[in-house]
Design a protein around this motif. Structure first.
Motif, PDB file in Angstrom:
ATOM      1  N   THR A 101      18.752  68.192  85.137  1.00 44.61           N
ATOM      2  CA  THR A 101      18.065  69.828  84.505  1.00 44.61           C
ATOM      3  C   THR A 101      19.253  70.635  84.671  1.00 44.61           C
ATOM      4  O   THR A 101      20.408  70.496  85.383  1.00 44.61           O
ATOM      5  N   GLY A 102      19.467  71.532  83.354  1.00 44.64           N
ATOM      6  CA  GLY A 102      20.290  72.788  83.316  1.00 44.64           C
ATOM      7  C   GLY A 102      19.909  73.609  85.002  1.00 44.64           C
ATOM      8  O   GLY A 102      21.119  73.829  85.757  1.00 44.64           O
ATOM      9  N   LEU A 103      18.489  73.765  85.346  1.00 40.26           N
ATOM     10  CA  LEU A 103      18.800  74.314  87.229  1.00 40.26           C
ATOM     11  C   LEU A 103      19.007  74.157  88.238  1.00 40.26           C
ATOM     12  O   LEU A 103      19.419  74.689  88.721  1.00 40.26           O
ATOM     13  N   GLU A 104      18.993  72.525  87.577  1.00 36.61           N
ATOM     14  CA  GLU A 104      19.727  71.897  88.804  1.00 36.61           C
ATOM     15  C   GLU A 104      20.812  71.878  89.209  1.00 36.61           C
ATOM     16  O   GLU A 104      21.896  71.650  90.352  1.00 36.61           O
ATOM     17  N   ALA A 105      21.730  71.806  87.777  1.00 33.39           N
ATOM     18  CA  ALA A 105      23.150  71.719  87.639  1.00 33.39           C
ATOM     19  C   ALA A 105      24.027  72.800  88.574  1.00 33.39           C
ATOM     20  O   ALA A 105      24.263  73.425  89.180  1.00 33.39           O
ATOM     21  N   ASN A 106      22.866  74.020  87.922  1.00 29.85           N
ATOM     22  CA  ASN A 106      23.084  76.219  88.702  1.00 29.85           C
ATOM     23  C   ASN A 106      22.938  75.660  89.832  1.00 29.85           C
ATOM     24  O   ASN A 106      23.583  76.102  90.591  1.00 29.85           O
ATOM     25  N   GLU A 107      21.954  75.013  90.692  1.00 31.52           N
ATOM     26  CA  GLU A 107      21.186  75.141  91.508  1.00 31.52           C
ATOM     27  C   GLU A 107      22.828  74.329  92.294  1.00 31.52           C
ATOM     28  O   GLU A 107      22.918  74.727  93.855  1.00 31.52           O
ATOM     29  N   ALA A 133      21.887  87.478  81.924  1.00 28.98           N
ATOM     30  CA  ALA A 133      21.898  86.207  81.958  1.00 28.98           C
ATOM     31  C   ALA A 133      20.882  85.341  82.211  1.00 28.98           C
ATOM     32  O   ALA A 133      19.887  85.710  82.231  1.00 28.98           O
ATOM     33  N   PHE A 134      20.687  83.772  82.091  1.00 31.10           N
ATOM     34  CA  PHE A 134      19.590  82.972  81.898  1.00 31.10           C
ATOM     35  C   PHE A 134      20.051  81.539  82.813  1.00 31.10           C
ATOM     36  O   PHE A 134      21.046  81.982  82.375  1.00 31.10           O
ATOM     37  N   HIS A 135      20.142  80.824  83.952  1.00 33.35           N
ATOM     38  CA  HIS A 135      20.360  79.941  84.508  1.00 33.35           C
ATOM     39  C   HIS A 135      19.568  79.270  85.181  1.00 33.35           C
ATOM     40  O   HIS A 135      19.811  78.246  85.495  1.00 33.35           O
ATOM     41  N   GLY A 136      18.379  79.660  84.342  1.00 35.31           N
ATOM     42  CA  GLY A 136      17.209  78.568  85.321  1.00 35.31           C
ATOM     43  C   GLY A 136      15.996  79.322  85.546  1.00 35.31           C
ATOM     44  O   GLY A 136      16.243  80.420  86.114  1.00 35.31           O
ATOM     45  N   ARG A 137      15.076  78.479  86.260  1.00 35.14           N
ATOM     46  CA  ARG A 137      13.485  78.783  86.546  1.00 35.14           C
ATOM     47  C   ARG A 137      13.003  78.546  87.682  1.00 35.14           C
ATOM     48  O   ARG A 137      11.931  78.649  88.132  1.00 35.14           O
TER      49      ARG A 137
HETATM   50  C1  PLP Z   1      18.643  75.848  79.359  1.00 37.46           C
HETATM   51  C2  PLP Z   1      19.140  76.940  80.599  1.00 37.46           C
HETATM   52  C3  PLP Z   1      19.213  76.692  81.695  1.00 37.46           C
HETATM   53  C4  PLP Z   1      17.930  76.023  81.944  1.00 37.46           C
HETATM   54  O1  PLP Z   1      18.553  74.671  81.691  1.00 37.46           O
HETATM   55  P1  PLP Z   1      16.461  73.674  82.263  1.00 37.46           P
HETATM   56  O2  PLP Z   1      17.531  72.632  81.912  1.00 37.46           O
HETATM   57  O3  PLP Z   1      16.015  74.031  81.480  1.00 37.46           O
HETATM   58  O4  PLP Z   1      16.687  73.916  83.379  1.00 37.46           O
HETATM   59  C5  PLP Z   1      20.446  76.996  82.935  1.00 37.46           C
HETATM   60  N1  PLP Z   1      21.635  77.555  82.241  1.00 37.46           N
HETATM   61  C6  PLP Z   1      21.418  78.918  80.894  1.00 37.46           C
HETATM   62  C7  PLP Z   1      22.649  78.812  80.147  1.00 37.46           C
HETATM   63  C8  PLP Z   1      20.777  77.448  80.332  1.00 37.46           C
HETATM   64  O5  PLP Z   1      20.699  77.836  78.593  1.00 37.46           O
END
Ligand code: PLP
Length: 402
Positions: A101-107, A133-137
Motif C-alpha cells: 500500500t501507499g502508507l507502507e511505501a511511505n513508512e 501534504a497527505f502521506h497515509g494513515r
Molecule cells: C493515497 C495516498 C497515500 C496512502 O496510500 P494507501 O494505499 O491508502 O495507504 C499516500 N500518499 C499519497 C500521495 C496518496 O495519494
C-alpha cells in the motif's frame, strides 16, 4: 437516486459512503447493483490505471492465480526482479523494495531516511514535510500528513518532522537553517488529497540542488501522481530531476494492492537484511499485476494518452467554465495529465452526490476541489462527456451559493 446503500452491520464505520454499490465495469464505465451506468472519472482514486476489466490484465491475473499467489520472501521471487527492472529502467533509479500500500511505501521511506541519519551519526534525525501534504494513515505517515482532521484523536504524533509551505525555497532554507539534524525532504510532486497542488518545476530543481549541497535525501511521494498519470512515468520527470527515494502504490497494480519504494544509489544500501520487511510485499500475484500494468501502458500508449486527453479535458473545462472563472466562483483549474482539480470558492462536497445522480463518479478533496483521476485509458469522447455532465452541476452549485 434509485439504488440504495447496502446496510453494513459488520463493516467498521470508517467511510462516509455514497448510497450505491458497484457490481462490474469495463474501461471507464461502471454499473451499480441496480443496473445503472456511470462514467468513472475517479478510477478507484487513481488506482485503475488500465481501466476496469481489461482483457489482458484479467487473463494475466487468471494465469497467475493458477500458478502461485503467494510464497513469502523466504525465497527468491522472479516476478519481483522483473517488476523491479521495469521500474528501475523507467525511473532511472536503481533498487526497489515491494510492499502492498501507499502508507507502507511511505513508512519504508521514512525508515530509510531515519537510518540514513543514524548511519551518519545523527541520533535525532528530522524530515522536512509540507503544508497540505497527505502521506497515509499509519501513526508515522499521519504525523507526516498536514491535515489536522487526519491526526485528530491519534496523538501523540511521531516527532522529527519540520513543516514548510510548498513552492517556497526561502522558507525551506529558513526552516532548516543551522539544523544539522535534517536528513531528508519528503513531499508529493503534485499533492493529491491536499487539493491537487503541483510543485513548481523550478522549486523541484531548487530542492534537488539543496539536497545535494546538504546531503539530504530527496524523497518524492508519487503514490498518486506517479505511474503515468501526468503523461510521464513519474511526475517529477517533468522537472528533469531524480529523487533519491520514491514511494509508489495506487496505480502500480491497476487495482491489485501493490506498493513500492524505488531508490537511487544514495538510498539503495541503507537497509540490510532484518531492517525491513513485509509478509505480502512483492507476492507473485501483485508483481504480475504490476508487470502487466506496465506492459499494457506501453502497448496502448497510455502515457501519451494521459497527456493529450488530460490536456483536452483541462482545456474543455476551462472553456466551458469560463463565465464562472471570470466571476470568481471557479478559482483555478490545475493539475497535469489525468490528475486534475477544479478549485471552487466554496466547500462543494455536495457535488459528489449530484454527479453520482448525473451518472458521473468524481471526488471532492480539501473541501473545495473537485478532483478527477480517471483510468489512463480515458478517451476524448469520455473526457467530453465528463465536461458535459460536470460543468452544469458546478455552474448550478455556484448560482445557488452566490
Ligand atoms: C493515497 C495516498 C497515500 C496512502 O496510500 P494507501 O494505499 O491508502 O495507504 C499516500 N500518499 C499519497 C500521495 C496518496 O495519494
Amino acid at each position: 437516486m434509485t439504488a440504495t446503500a447496502p446496510s453494513s452491520p459488520h463493516v467498521m464505520n470508517t467511510y462516509g459512503r455514497l448510497p450505491i454499490a458497484l457490481s462490474h465495469g469495463r474501461g471507464c464505465r461502471v454499473w451499480d447493483t441496480a443496473g445503472r451506468e456511470y462514467l468513472d472519472a475517479l478510477g478507484g482514486i487513481a488506482v485503475n490505471t488500465v481501466g476496469h476489466n481489461h482483457p489482458q490484465l484479467v487473463a494475466a491475473l487468471q494465469d497467475q492465480v493458477t500458478k502461485l499467489i503467494h510464497t513469502s520472501n523466504y525465497y527468491h521471487v522472479p516476478l519481483q526482479e522483473e517488476l523491479a527492472k521495469l521500474l528501475v529502467e523507467r525511473s532511472g533509479m536503481t533498487n526497489v523494495f515491494f510492499c502492498s500500500t501507499g502508507l507502507e511505501a511511505n513508512e519504508a521511506a521514512l525508515k530509510l531516511a531515519r537510518k540514513f541519519g543514524h548511519d551518519k551519526g545523527i541520533e535525532r534525525p528530522e524530515i522536512v514535510v509540507y503544508e497540505k501534504a497527505f502521506h497515509g494513515r499509519s501513526i508515522a505517515t499521519l504525523s507526516a500528513t498536514a491535515n489536522p482532521k487526519v491526526q485528530a484523536g491519534f496523538g501523540p504524533l511521531v516527532e522529527g518532522f519540520i513543516r514548510v509551505p510548498i513552492n517556497n525555497i526561502e522558507q525551506l532554507k529558513a526552516a532548516t537553517a543551522n539544523n544539522p539534524n535534517v536528513i531528508a525532504v519528503f513531499f508529493e510532486a503534485i499533492q493529491g488529497e491536499g487539493g491537487v497542488n503541483p510543485m513548481h518545476m523550478d522549486y523541484l530543481r531548487d530542492v534537488r540542488k539543496l539536497c545535494d549541497e546538504r546531503d539530504w535525501l530527496m524523497m518524492i511521494d508519487e503514490v498518486q501522481c506517479g505511474m503515468g498519470r501526468t503523461g510521464k512515468w513519474f511526475a517529477h520527470q517533468w522537472a528533469g530531476i531524480q529523487p533519491d527515494v520514491m514511494p509508489l502504490a495506487k496505480g502500480l497494480g491497476s487495482g491489485v494492492p501493490v506498493g513500492a519504494v524505488v531508490t537511487g544509489p544514495k538510498a539503495a544500501n541503507i537497509f540490510a537484511p532484518g531492517n525491513h520487511g513485509s509478509t505480502f510485499g512483492g507476492n507473485p500475484l501483485a508483481m504480475r499485476a504490476g508487470v502487466e500494468t506496465i506492459r499494457i501502458m506501453e502497448t496502448e500508449g497510455l502515457l501519451a494518452n494521459a497527456a493529450t486527453v488530460g490536456q483536452h479535458l483541462k482545456d474543455a473545462l476551462a472553456r466551458t467554465l469560463a463565465v464562472d472563472i471570470a466571476a470568481g466562483g471557479v478559482k483555478e483549474i490545475r493539475g497535469q495529465g489525468l490528475m486534475l482539480g477544479i478549485e471552487l470558492s466554496k466547500p462543494c462536497g455536495v457535488l459528489v452526490q449530484r454527479a453520482l445522480d448525473a451518472g458521473l463518479l468524481i471526488s471532492v478533496t480539501a473541501d473545495t476541489v473537485v478532483r478527477m483521476v480517471p483510468s489512463l485509458t480515458l478517451t476524448r469522447a469520455e473526457a467530453d462527456e465528463i465536461v458535459a455532465k460536470l460543468c452544469p452541476l458546478i455552474s448550478q452549485f455556484l448560482k445557488e451559493n452566490a
